[in-house]
Design a protein around this motif. Structure first.
Motif, PDB file in Angstrom:
ATOM      1  N   THR A 100     -36.008  -2.789   9.008  1.00 52.47           N
ATOM      2  CA  THR A 100     -35.744  -3.480  10.276  1.00 52.47           C
ATOM      3  C   THR A 100     -36.549  -2.918  11.448  1.00 52.47           C
ATOM      4  O   THR A 100     -36.308  -3.272  12.590  1.00 52.47           O
ATOM      5  N   TRP A 101     -37.496  -2.025  11.153  1.00 52.36           N
ATOM      6  CA  TRP A 101     -38.289  -1.390  12.216  1.00 52.36           C
ATOM      7  C   TRP A 101     -39.233  -2.396  12.886  1.00 52.36           C
ATOM      8  O   TRP A 101     -39.723  -3.301  12.247  1.00 52.36           O
ATOM      9  N   GLY A 102     -39.503  -2.156  14.167  1.00 52.85           N
ATOM     10  CA  GLY A 102     -40.377  -3.040  14.928  1.00 52.85           C
ATOM     11  C   GLY A 102     -39.536  -3.941  15.820  1.00 52.85           C
ATOM     12  O   GLY A 102     -38.321  -3.725  15.914  1.00 52.85           O
ATOM     13  N   PRO A 103     -40.101  -4.947  16.501  1.00 49.93           N
ATOM     14  CA  PRO A 103     -41.533  -5.223  16.549  1.00 49.93           C
ATOM     15  C   PRO A 103     -42.309  -4.089  17.231  1.00 49.93           C
ATOM     16  O   PRO A 103     -41.818  -3.498  18.191  1.00 49.93           O
ATOM     17  N   MET A 104     -43.525  -3.850  16.719  1.00 52.24           N
ATOM     18  CA  MET A 104     -44.421  -2.873  17.326  1.00 52.24           C
ATOM     19  C   MET A 104     -45.849  -3.272  17.014  1.00 52.24           C
ATOM     20  O   MET A 104     -46.221  -3.388  15.843  1.00 52.24           O
ATOM     21  N   TYR A 105     -46.605  -3.534  18.068  1.00 58.42           N
ATOM     22  CA  TYR A 105     -48.017  -3.882  17.908  1.00 58.42           C
ATOM     23  C   TYR A 105     -48.863  -2.672  18.299  1.00 58.42           C
ATOM     24  O   TYR A 105     -48.563  -2.000  19.297  1.00 58.42           O
ATOM     25  N   VAL A 106     -49.904  -2.390  17.544  1.00 54.58           N
ATOM     26  CA  VAL A 106     -50.781  -1.253  17.826  1.00 54.58           C
ATOM     27  C   VAL A 106     -52.232  -1.637  17.634  1.00 54.58           C
ATOM     28  O   VAL A 106     -52.589  -2.261  16.627  1.00 54.58           O
ATOM     29  N   SER A 107     -53.044  -1.253  18.596  1.00 53.65           N
ATOM     30  CA  SER A 107     -54.468  -1.473  18.457  1.00 53.65           C
ATOM     31  C   SER A 107     -55.193  -0.219  18.942  1.00 53.65           C
ATOM     32  O   SER A 107     -54.772   0.406  19.929  1.00 53.65           O
ATOM     33  N   HIS A 127     -42.054   1.390   4.139  1.00 53.81           N
ATOM     34  CA  HIS A 127     -40.988   1.344   5.146  1.00 53.81           C
ATOM     35  C   HIS A 127     -41.204   0.295   6.212  1.00 53.81           C
ATOM     36  O   HIS A 127     -40.260  -0.261   6.746  1.00 53.81           O
ATOM     37  N   PHE A 128     -42.464   0.091   6.572  1.00 56.72           N
ATOM     38  CA  PHE A 128     -42.765  -0.854   7.639  1.00 56.72           C
ATOM     39  C   PHE A 128     -43.331  -2.133   7.031  1.00 56.72           C
ATOM     40  O   PHE A 128     -44.158  -2.076   6.123  1.00 56.72           O
ATOM     41  N   CYS A 129     -42.910  -3.270   7.598  1.00 50.38           N
ATOM     42  CA  CYS A 129     -43.492  -4.536   7.148  1.00 50.38           C
ATOM     43  C   CYS A 129     -44.604  -4.922   8.130  1.00 50.38           C
ATOM     44  O   CYS A 129     -44.334  -5.208   9.301  1.00 50.38           O
ATOM     45  N   PHE A 130     -45.837  -4.896   7.666  1.00 49.33           N
ATOM     46  CA  PHE A 130     -46.976  -5.256   8.519  1.00 49.33           C
ATOM     47  C   PHE A 130     -47.220  -6.761   8.420  1.00 49.33           C
ATOM     48  O   PHE A 130     -47.314  -7.306   7.315  1.00 49.33           O
ATOM     49  N   ALA A 131     -47.300  -7.409   9.580  1.00 48.91           N
ATOM     50  CA  ALA A 131     -47.510  -8.867   9.596  1.00 48.91           C
ATOM     51  C   ALA A 131     -48.958  -9.191   9.238  1.00 48.91           C
ATOM     52  O   ALA A 131     -49.842  -8.350   9.384  1.00 48.91           O
ATOM     53  N   HIS A 132     -49.167 -10.413   8.766  1.00 47.32           N
ATOM     54  CA  HIS A 132     -50.537 -10.875   8.533  1.00 47.32           C
ATOM     55  C   HIS A 132     -50.974 -11.568   9.810  1.00 47.32           C
ATOM     56  O   HIS A 132     -50.436 -12.611  10.152  1.00 47.32           O
ATOM     57  N   LEU A 133     -51.905 -10.955  10.518  1.00 49.39           N
ATOM     58  CA  LEU A 133     -52.328 -11.509  11.804  1.00 49.39           C
ATOM     59  C   LEU A 133     -53.609 -12.311  11.664  1.00 49.39           C
ATOM     60  O   LEU A 133     -54.535 -11.898  10.968  1.00 49.39           O
ATOM     61  N   HIS A 134     -53.645 -13.451  12.346  1.00 44.80           N
ATOM     62  CA  HIS A 134     -54.874 -14.252  12.404  1.00 44.80           C
ATOM     63  C   HIS A 134     -55.139 -14.564  13.859  1.00 44.80           C
ATOM     64  O   HIS A 134     -54.325 -15.249  14.465  1.00 44.80           O
ATOM     65  N   PRO A 135     -56.177 -14.094  14.477  1.00 43.06           N
ATOM     66  CA  PRO A 135     -57.177 -13.198  13.905  1.00 43.06           C
ATOM     67  C   PRO A 135     -56.607 -11.787  13.738  1.00 43.06           C
ATOM     68  O   PRO A 135     -55.617 -11.441  14.391  1.00 43.06           O
ATOM     69  N   SER A 136     -57.252 -11.001  12.891  1.00 40.15           N
ATOM     70  CA  SER A 136     -56.695  -9.687  12.591  1.00 40.15           C
ATOM     71  C   SER A 136     -57.211  -8.644  13.576  1.00 40.15           C
ATOM     72  O   SER A 136     -58.189  -7.957  13.325  1.00 40.15           O
ATOM     73  N   VAL A 137     -56.552  -8.575  14.728  1.00 45.63           N
ATOM     74  CA  VAL A 137     -56.906  -7.572  15.737  1.00 45.63           C
ATOM     75  C   VAL A 137     -55.695  -6.671  15.898  1.00 45.63           C
ATOM     76  O   VAL A 137     -54.671  -7.097  16.398  1.00 45.63           O
ATOM     77  N   GLY A 138     -55.777  -5.435  15.449  1.00 47.28           N
ATOM     78  CA  GLY A 138     -54.647  -4.513  15.509  1.00 47.28           C
ATOM     79  C   GLY A 138     -53.657  -4.764  14.380  1.00 47.28           C
ATOM     80  O   GLY A 138     -53.902  -5.577  13.491  1.00 47.28           O
ATOM     81  N   GLN A 139     -52.553  -4.049  14.450  1.00 49.16           N
ATOM     82  CA  GLN A 139     -51.498  -4.153  13.430  1.00 49.16           C
ATOM     83  C   GLN A 139     -50.174  -4.454  14.116  1.00 49.16           C
ATOM     84  O   GLN A 139     -49.896  -3.909  15.190  1.00 49.16           O
ATOM     85  N   LEU A 140     -49.369  -5.286  13.471  1.00 46.36           N
ATOM     86  CA  LEU A 140     -48.059  -5.629  14.021  1.00 46.36           C
ATOM     87  C   LEU A 140     -46.983  -5.359  12.969  1.00 46.36           C
ATOM     88  O   LEU A 140     -47.048  -5.908  11.866  1.00 46.36           O
ATOM     89  N   VAL A 141     -46.033  -4.494  13.313  1.00 47.26           N
ATOM     90  CA  VAL A 141     -44.883  -4.260  12.429  1.00 47.26           C
ATOM     91  C   VAL A 141     -43.794  -5.239  12.838  1.00 47.26           C
ATOM     92  O   VAL A 141     -43.420  -5.294  14.021  1.00 47.26           O
ATOM     93  N   ILE A 142     -43.319  -6.037  11.865  1.00 43.31           N
ATOM     94  CA  ILE A 142     -42.242  -6.974  12.195  1.00 43.31           C
ATOM     95  C   ILE A 142     -41.001  -6.631  11.387  1.00 43.31           C
ATOM     96  O   ILE A 142     -41.096  -6.227  10.227  1.00 43.31           O
ATOM     97  N   PRO A 143     -39.822  -6.770  12.010  1.00 45.52           N
ATOM     98  CA  PRO A 143     -38.594  -6.438  11.304  1.00 45.52           C
ATOM     99  C   PRO A 143     -38.350  -7.376  10.120  1.00 45.52           C
ATOM    100  O   PRO A 143     -38.594  -8.583  10.225  1.00 45.52           O
TER     101      PRO A 143
END
Ligand code: SAM
Length: 339
Positions: free
Chosen positions: A326-333, A305-321
């Motif tokens: 279409t859920w997000g944006p939402m960043y969580v650490s 359901h959620f699209c998780f972005a590929h973060l560089h550097p990978s600190v936390g998780q980011l859901v991008i629409p």
């Protein structure tokens, strides 16, 4: 319960070109191709999905059945029934629809509890990451209008839920939300304060098992629709001040949590300066704290359901629409205080 789900047919909101240009520059550099997909969703409000968070304290007779008949399914149960323990056992129920439809909001009536709260389903991610257990003392440092406080209460019954907000008007809104959803028999578990969250850590050091910092941030969705260019420009200027406030709030949360306790930091922006950089700088300056990775199984259980972005550097998780998600944006650490 009679319910109808409707496609949003309101006229398009007014897009702010200044903010869009700024986002194009910043986010194409930070997120590459992922930004252009997210952009398509953000620029089309008629495609936005709405989650329906059920209120376990209210009378839900027929409601789940009605939602099922309308094509809604339960976010945490459908695809991975064997799923992760973090999501499998909790009573929280959020219904989502594959289409951009929404059911009407319910109005406030004294003495009656609302049955559901409409939200961006990705807002549940920080609450799930907090993983509150029965009887724990929890602080929601930046709580208004109360969506995540409410969601916390759907996951477990804490020993204390301290909901704080600095702004008077939003504090009053928070009180009203809690009154609309929490039964009188549980209100003694709640403490609602009107304070600058930056001072709570020194006032109550080590007092909490879990702290949520759902930080004030540049809200990408709403900023794109700033009604006038002048306001858009002001916001972009203010944006540079936010990381400092966010770091101070996160440090206050770390002071307020007990050794062994968890702090979850979240925002609804994709901005690296307000997300990864805040967490990295706090980790570098605050002794005895370590970054916790959200478990891969937990991420996998939500990835349908959620699209998780590929973060560089990978600190936390980011859901991008993304289209259809279409859920997000939402960043969580998630941070753990060791000592
Ligand atoms: N957690 C809320 C929810 O789920 O409904 C949304 C929180 S919103 C992203 C951030 C909130 O932080 C705003 O209501 C804002 O007024 C509040 N805020 C800003 N500065 C603050 C501070 N210094 N201390 C506490 N709250 C603050």
């Amino acid at each position: 319960t009679q319910l109808a789900a409707q496609y949003i047919s309101k006229p398009q909101k007014q897009l702010c070109e200044t903010v869009l240009k700024y986002f194009d520059r910043q986010y194409s550099e930070e997120l590459g191709e992922q930004w252009w997909n997210a952009r398509d969703v953000l620029l089309n409000p008629l495609s936005w999905q709405y989650g329906v968070l059920l209120n376990r304290f209210s009378d839900l007779t027929n409601l789940k059945q009605c939602l099922a008949e309308l094509g809604y399914t339960n976010l945490l149960q459908q695809t991975h029934p064997e799923s992760h323990s973090q999501t499998a056992d909790i009573p929280l129920q959020c219904f989502i629809h594959p289409d951009p439809v929404r059911i009407p909001t319910q109005s406030h009536h004294t003495g009656w509890l609302k049955q559901y709260y409409l939200l961006n389903a990705a807002s549940l991610l920080p609450v799930l990451a907090l993983n509150v257990q029965e009887g724990e003392n929890v602080l929601d440092l930046c709580a208004a209008p109360g969506g995540k406080s409410l969601a916390i209460l759907q996951t477990a019954t804490p020993g204390l839920l301290h909901c704080n907000e600095v702004d008077q008007h939003r504090h009053d809104w928070l009180l009203k939300t809690l009154e609309s959803y929490v039964p009188p028999s549980l209100r003694h578990l709640l403490s609602v304060t009107l304070q600058d969250g930056r001072s709570i850590g020194t006032m109550q050091p080590g007092a909490y098992d879990k702290v949520l910092v759902d930080a004030p941030c540049s809200n990408d969705r709403s900023w794109l629709y700033t009604p006038d260019t002048h306001r858009g420009e002001m916001w972009l200027k203010e944006r540079t001040q936010l990381p400092l406030l966010q770091k101070e709030l996160l440090c206050s949360a770390l002071a307020a949590v007990r050794p062994g306790g968890i702090v979850v930091y979240s925002t609804c922006t994709m901005s690296r300066a307000e997300n990864q950089s805040v967490v990295e700088e706090v980790l570098a300056s605050y002794p005895g704290v370590e970054l916790q990775e959200l478990e891969q199984q937990f991420i996998d259980s939500l990835s349908d359901h959620f699209c998780f972005a590929h973060l560089h550097p990978s600190v936390g998780q980011l859901v991008i629409p993304q289209k259809g998600k279409t859920w997000g944006p939402m960043y969580v650490s998630q941070l753990k205080k060791i000592y």
